[in-house]
Design a protein around this motif. Structure first.
Motif, PDB file in Angstrom:
ATOM      1  N   SER A 173      -2.597  -3.168   1.834  1.00 50.44           N
ATOM      2  CA  SER A 173      -3.788  -3.191   0.981  1.00 50.44           C
ATOM      3  C   SER A 173      -3.837  -1.922   0.136  1.00 50.44           C
ATOM      4  CB  SER A 173      -5.046  -3.288   1.845  1.00 50.44           C
ATOM      5  OG  SER A 173      -5.150  -2.166   2.704  1.00 50.44           O
ATOM      6  N   ARG A 174      -4.422  -2.012  -1.057  1.00 49.75           N
ATOM      7  CA  ARG A 174      -4.535  -0.881  -1.962  1.00 49.75           C
ATOM      8  C   ARG A 174      -5.972  -0.771  -2.447  1.00 49.75           C
ATOM      9  NH1 ARG A 174       0.481   0.444  -4.503  1.00 49.75           N
ATOM     10  NH2 ARG A 174      -0.560   1.010  -6.436  1.00 49.75           N
ATOM     11  N   GLU A 175      -6.457   0.456  -2.552  1.00 44.84           N
ATOM     12  CA  GLU A 175      -7.783   0.677  -3.096  1.00 44.84           C
ATOM     13  C   GLU A 175      -7.766   1.890  -4.018  1.00 44.84           C
ATOM     14  OE1 GLU A 175     -10.806   2.660  -0.548  1.00 44.84           O
ATOM     15  OE2 GLU A 175      -9.395   2.221   1.086  1.00 44.84           O
ATOM     16  N   ARG A 176      -8.596   1.849  -5.037  1.00 45.52           N
ATOM     17  CA  ARG A 176      -8.672   2.927  -6.012  1.00 45.52           C
ATOM     18  C   ARG A 176      -9.275   4.164  -5.351  1.00 45.52           C
ATOM     19  NH1 ARG A 176      -9.775   3.177 -11.704  1.00 45.52           N
ATOM     20  NH2 ARG A 176      -9.227   5.334 -12.281  1.00 45.52           N
ATOM     21  N   VAL A 177      -8.683   5.326  -5.601  1.00 42.46           N
ATOM     22  CA  VAL A 177      -9.181   6.577  -5.035  1.00 42.46           C
ATOM     23  C   VAL A 177      -9.320   7.603  -6.144  1.00 42.46           C
ATOM     24  CG1 VAL A 177      -8.321   6.208  -2.694  1.00 42.46           C
ATOM     25  CG2 VAL A 177      -6.826   7.237  -4.406  1.00 42.46           C
ATOM     26  N   TYR A 178     -10.139   8.640  -5.867  1.00 44.56           N
ATOM     27  CA  TYR A 178     -10.482   9.611  -6.900  1.00 44.56           C
ATOM     28  C   TYR A 178     -10.337  11.057  -6.415  1.00 44.56           C
ATOM     29  CZ  TYR A 178     -12.436   5.369  -8.907  1.00 44.56           C
ATOM     30  OH  TYR A 178     -12.595   4.095  -9.403  1.00 44.56           O
ATOM     31  N   GLY A 179      -9.521  11.266  -5.376  1.00 45.40           N
ATOM     32  CA  GLY A 179      -9.279  12.621  -4.904  1.00 45.40           C
ATOM     33  C   GLY A 179     -10.216  13.087  -3.809  1.00 45.40           C
ATOM     34  N   THR A 180     -10.998  12.178  -3.243  1.00 46.26           N
ATOM     35  CA  THR A 180     -11.938  12.558  -2.186  1.00 46.26           C
ATOM     36  C   THR A 180     -11.217  12.647  -0.842  1.00 46.26           C
ATOM     37  OG1 THR A 180     -13.734  11.443  -3.340  1.00 46.26           O
ATOM     38  CG2 THR A 180     -14.076  11.948  -1.007  1.00 46.26           C
ATOM     39  N   LEU A 181     -11.445  13.713  -0.125  1.00 42.71           N
ATOM     40  CA  LEU A 181     -10.859  13.867   1.204  1.00 42.71           C
ATOM     41  C   LEU A 181     -11.382  12.777   2.125  1.00 42.71           C
ATOM     42  CD1 LEU A 181     -11.195  17.740   1.617  1.00 42.71           C
ATOM     43  CD2 LEU A 181      -9.048  16.494   1.395  1.00 42.71           C
ATOM     44  N   GLN A 182     -10.507  12.211   2.937  1.00 45.40           N
ATOM     45  CA  GLN A 182     -10.900  11.186   3.911  1.00 45.40           C
ATOM     46  C   GLN A 182     -10.075  11.362   5.182  1.00 45.40           C
ATOM     47  OE1 GLN A 182      -9.572   7.137   2.963  1.00 45.40           O
ATOM     48  NE2 GLN A 182      -8.325   7.980   1.296  1.00 45.40           N
ATOM     49  N   GLU A 183     -10.476  10.678   6.229  1.00 44.26           N
ATOM     50  CA  GLU A 183      -9.738  10.788   7.489  1.00 44.26           C
ATOM     51  C   GLU A 183      -8.473   9.941   7.414  1.00 44.26           C
ATOM     52  OE1 GLU A 183     -11.268  11.204  11.842  1.00 44.26           O
ATOM     53  OE2 GLU A 183     -11.028   9.056  11.464  1.00 44.26           O
ATOM     54  N   LEU A 184      -7.351  10.592   7.575  1.00 44.72           N
ATOM     55  CA  LEU A 184      -6.054   9.934   7.609  1.00 44.72           C
ATOM     56  C   LEU A 184      -5.413  10.214   8.961  1.00 44.72           C
ATOM     57  CD1 LEU A 184      -4.838  10.855   4.002  1.00 44.72           C
ATOM     58  CD2 LEU A 184      -5.877   8.710   4.757  1.00 44.72           C
ATOM     59  N   TYR A 185      -4.206   9.699   9.156  1.00 43.88           N
ATOM     60  CA  TYR A 185      -3.572   9.846  10.464  1.00 43.88           C
ATOM     61  C   TYR A 185      -2.125  10.286  10.327  1.00 43.88           C
ATOM     62  CZ  TYR A 185      -7.603   7.318  12.239  1.00 43.88           C
ATOM     63  OH  TYR A 185      -8.882   6.936  12.553  1.00 43.88           O
ATOM     64  N   GLU A 186      -1.764  11.254  11.128  1.00 44.02           N
ATOM     65  CA  GLU A 186      -0.376  11.642  11.302  1.00 44.02           C
ATOM     66  C   GLU A 186       0.157  10.813  12.455  1.00 44.02           C
ATOM     67  OE1 GLU A 186       3.175  13.819  10.560  1.00 44.02           O
ATOM     68  OE2 GLU A 186       1.307  13.641   9.418  1.00 44.02           O
ATOM     69  N   THR A 187       1.130   9.953  12.186  1.00 43.33           N
ATOM     70  CA  THR A 187       1.610   9.035  13.213  1.00 43.33           C
ATOM     71  C   THR A 187       2.932   9.497  13.797  1.00 43.33           C
ATOM     72  OG1 THR A 187       2.730   7.676  11.546  1.00 43.33           O
ATOM     73  CG2 THR A 187       0.467   7.083  12.112  1.00 43.33           C
ATOM     74  N   GLN A 188       3.156   9.133  15.040  1.00 43.38           N
ATOM     75  CA  GLN A 188       4.417   9.396  15.718  1.00 43.38           C
ATOM     76  C   GLN A 188       5.268   8.141  15.586  1.00 43.38           C
ATOM     77  OE1 GLN A 188       5.335  12.313  17.240  1.00 43.38           O
ATOM     78  NE2 GLN A 188       7.358  11.454  17.577  1.00 43.38           N
ATOM     79  N   TYR A 189       6.429   8.257  14.977  1.00 35.63           N
ATOM     80  CA  TYR A 189       7.259   7.079  14.725  1.00 35.63           C
ATOM     81  C   TYR A 189       7.556   6.330  16.016  1.00 35.63           C
ATOM     82  CZ  TYR A 189      11.186   4.202  13.115  1.00 35.63           C
ATOM     83  OH  TYR A 189      12.013   3.146  12.822  1.00 35.63           O
ATOM     84  N   GLY A 190       7.304   5.027  15.968  1.00 33.85           N
ATOM     85  CA  GLY A 190       7.586   4.189  17.129  1.00 33.85           C
ATOM     86  C   GLY A 190       6.619   4.387  18.264  1.00 33.85           C
ATOM     87  N   SER A 191       5.397   4.830  17.958  1.00 31.51           N
ATOM     88  CA  SER A 191       4.419   5.094  19.012  1.00 31.51           C
ATOM     89  C   SER A 191       3.011   4.800  18.503  1.00 31.51           C
ATOM     90  CB  SER A 191       4.510   6.557  19.456  1.00 31.51           C
ATOM     91  OG  SER A 191       3.427   6.914  20.287  1.00 31.51           O
ATOM     92  N   GLU A 192       2.097   4.531  19.436  1.00 36.65           N
ATOM     93  CA  GLU A 192       0.700   4.320  19.075  1.00 36.65           C
ATOM     94  C   GLU A 192      -0.028   5.636  18.830  1.00 36.65           C
ATOM     95  OE1 GLU A 192      -1.188   2.017  22.062  1.00 36.65           O
ATOM     96  OE2 GLU A 192      -0.096   0.172  21.605  1.00 36.65           O
ATOM     97  N   GLU A 193       0.624   6.755  19.125  1.00 41.36           N
ATOM     98  CA  GLU A 193      -0.011   8.065  18.990  1.00 41.36           C
ATOM     99  C   GLU A 193      -0.349   8.363  17.533  1.00 41.36           C
ATOM    100  OE1 GLU A 193       1.018  12.787  19.765  1.00 41.36           O
ATOM    101  OE2 GLU A 193       2.236  11.224  20.711  1.00 41.36           O
TER     102      GLU A 193
END
Length: 467
Positions: A173-193
């Motif tokens: 999915s894609r949504e328009r953004v304008y540079g506002t900080l939001q909560e993102l995730y650093e993921t561990q490859y091959g893991s639910e972490e």
């Protein structure tokens, strides 16, 4: 007079930086203290006794080395240099700390670089096609695993990818953004972490323009350094992952394109003006510290490294980190140096990177008195033998060619402070080091800081350790 015990450890450290022998450093400090006790009048009228003791210890260490003939002669050249001396003789010492990017900073850079370009956030969730590729990769790694530990890791990854396949979307999915900080995730490859952080992840509809922000994450914010980046053109990389470029230094005052620059018509000065205008519009307290013309396959652009300004005085530009590893010493560990780079081509700014930002915490010492430059120069002449004398062993000659001497600030670590440091005024001696070997060959360094001298107390700063 300041007592022996109050500054013992610090004085031994100064002596040890000269003689590189801890036991001998202790003896040198003891010798100095005995001499001063026998001649107390030498301390009369001394306002900064700690700085005076350090100078005495340093000189005693140099005398010891000369007596032991431990310092071979080498060439040291400081000639015809114009040094810009400060108008006053005072500067402040400021405590700084690593930090993340504020929303205001992000918007300022976003507006200056993105403008009216439509940018979108693409879901971080893997699609079925991406999972299928990951499953195939994990199966191949299992077959090639050389030990049980690696095989176990790839089996866990394989089971994880299989478990999320059924619920995975066909497309992102894609949504328009304008540079506002939001909560993102650093993921561990091959893991639910997943580790949450505040950031921005955006790209244009065609994927050519990208803008990313990652603020520090982890339980104490120390698991990463903050990073902000922008690009509108991908770099060409080699098989080892490094950009394929040739680089040469340029003078940002030049009004014509460098000779042999191919189709480049943009002058270093015009490119620098583009960078300076961006920094001013975004209200970023930085100035250009170094510039190069980079040439790749049908691709040429200017690369500018920028350094922070503090009270109008530039900070020394250093890549990498300060790193002091000693379990017995209560000093800060690894700390990335703040870095900002901007590349410019005929179309304007093509990339921007800002890493490991710092923030001012407080002024620790306001308007401390700087040593006269004549003292700094004398310290350099003495300590050059100590600093580079060891490198001269086993070679014909060692030439130290100083090309620039600059009053700057430098971040040093604080004892017992893992999350802060001090910006102190320093005199940095820039130039090259040329070694002529016994076999007739020679090696020359790039333009580097040959020596960094604390402008307040005259101590030599170890750039690698950060103090």
């Amino acid at each position: 007079m300041t007592t022996y015990s109050e500054n013992l450890r610090e004085l031994i450290a100064v002596a040890n930086s000269v003689v590189r022998d801890y036991d001998q450093a202790q003896d040198i400090v003891q010798t100095v203290m005995i001499k001063l006790l026998e001649n107390p009048e030498k301390c009369n009228g001394i306002n900064n006794q700690v700085a005076f003791l350090k100078t005495c210890v340093r000189n005693e260490g140099i005398n010891y080395l000369h007596k032991m003939k431990a310092v071979p002669a080498f060439d040291n050249v400081i000639a015809g240099l114009k040094v810009s001396l400060p108008q006053g003789n005072q500067m402040s010492i400021i405590r700084v700390a690593p930090t993340g990017f504020t929303q205001e900073q992000v918007y300022a850079v976003w507006n200056g670089l993105i403008g009216d370009t439509e940018m979108f956030f693409t879901s971080q969730e893997m699609t079925r096609a991406e999972i299928e590729a990951a499953i195939i990769f994990a199966q191949e790694r299992i077959e090639k695993a050389g030990n049980d530990e690696d095989m176990g890791i790839y089996r866990e990854q394989l089971e994880y990818f299989k478990s999320i396949y059924v619920s995975a979307p066909e497309s992102k999915s894609r949504e328009r953004v304008y540079g506002t900080l939001q909560e993102l995730y650093e993921t561990q490859y091959g893991s639910e972490e997943k580790t949450p952080y505040q950031g921005v992840m955006a790209e244009s509809a065609d994927g050519n323009v990208r803008f990313n922000v990652q603020n520090p994450y982890g339980s104490d914010g120390g698991a990463s350094v903050a990073r902000m980046s922008y690009s509108r053109k991908a770099f060409v990389h080699g098989a080892d992952g490094a950009p394929i470029v040739e680089s040469r230094a340029v003078d940002i005052a030049d009004t014509a394109a460098p000779a042999g620059a191919g189709e480049v018509t943009l002058s270093p000065r015009s490119a620098a003006e583009t960078v300076n205008a961006f920094l001013a519009d975004a209200d970023l307290p930085f100035a250009i510290a170094a510039a190069t013309l980079n040439s790749g396959e049908d691709d040429r652009y200017y690369l500018f490294f920028c350094t922070r300004l503090v009270g109008g005085i530039p900070s020394a530009f250093l890549l990498g980190e300060s790193y002091y590893e000693d379990e017995d010493a209560n000093y800060a560990k690894r700390w990335e140096h703040e870095m900002m780079s901007v590349t410019v081509d005929e179309e304007g700014i093509r990339s921007f990177v800002w890493e490991a930002p710092i923030e001012t915490v407080e002024t620790v010492v306001e308007n401390c008195t700087l040593l006269p430059f004549s003292d700094i120069r004398e310290i350099f002449n003495k300590m050059a033998f100590v600093t580079y004398g060891f490198q001269a062993k086993g070679i014909n000659t060692l030439h130290i060619n100083v090309s620039d001497i600059k009053l700057e600030t430098l971040r040093i670590v604080e004892q017992n402070a893992n999350k802060s440091g001090l910006l102190v005024p320093v005199w940095n001696f820039y130039g090259t080091r040329v070694m002529e070997n016994t076999d007739g060959t020679s090696t020359t360094t790039s333009h580097i800081i040959l020596m960094s001298i604390n402008a307040v107390d005259g101590s030599i700063i170890d750039l690698a350790k950060g103090y």
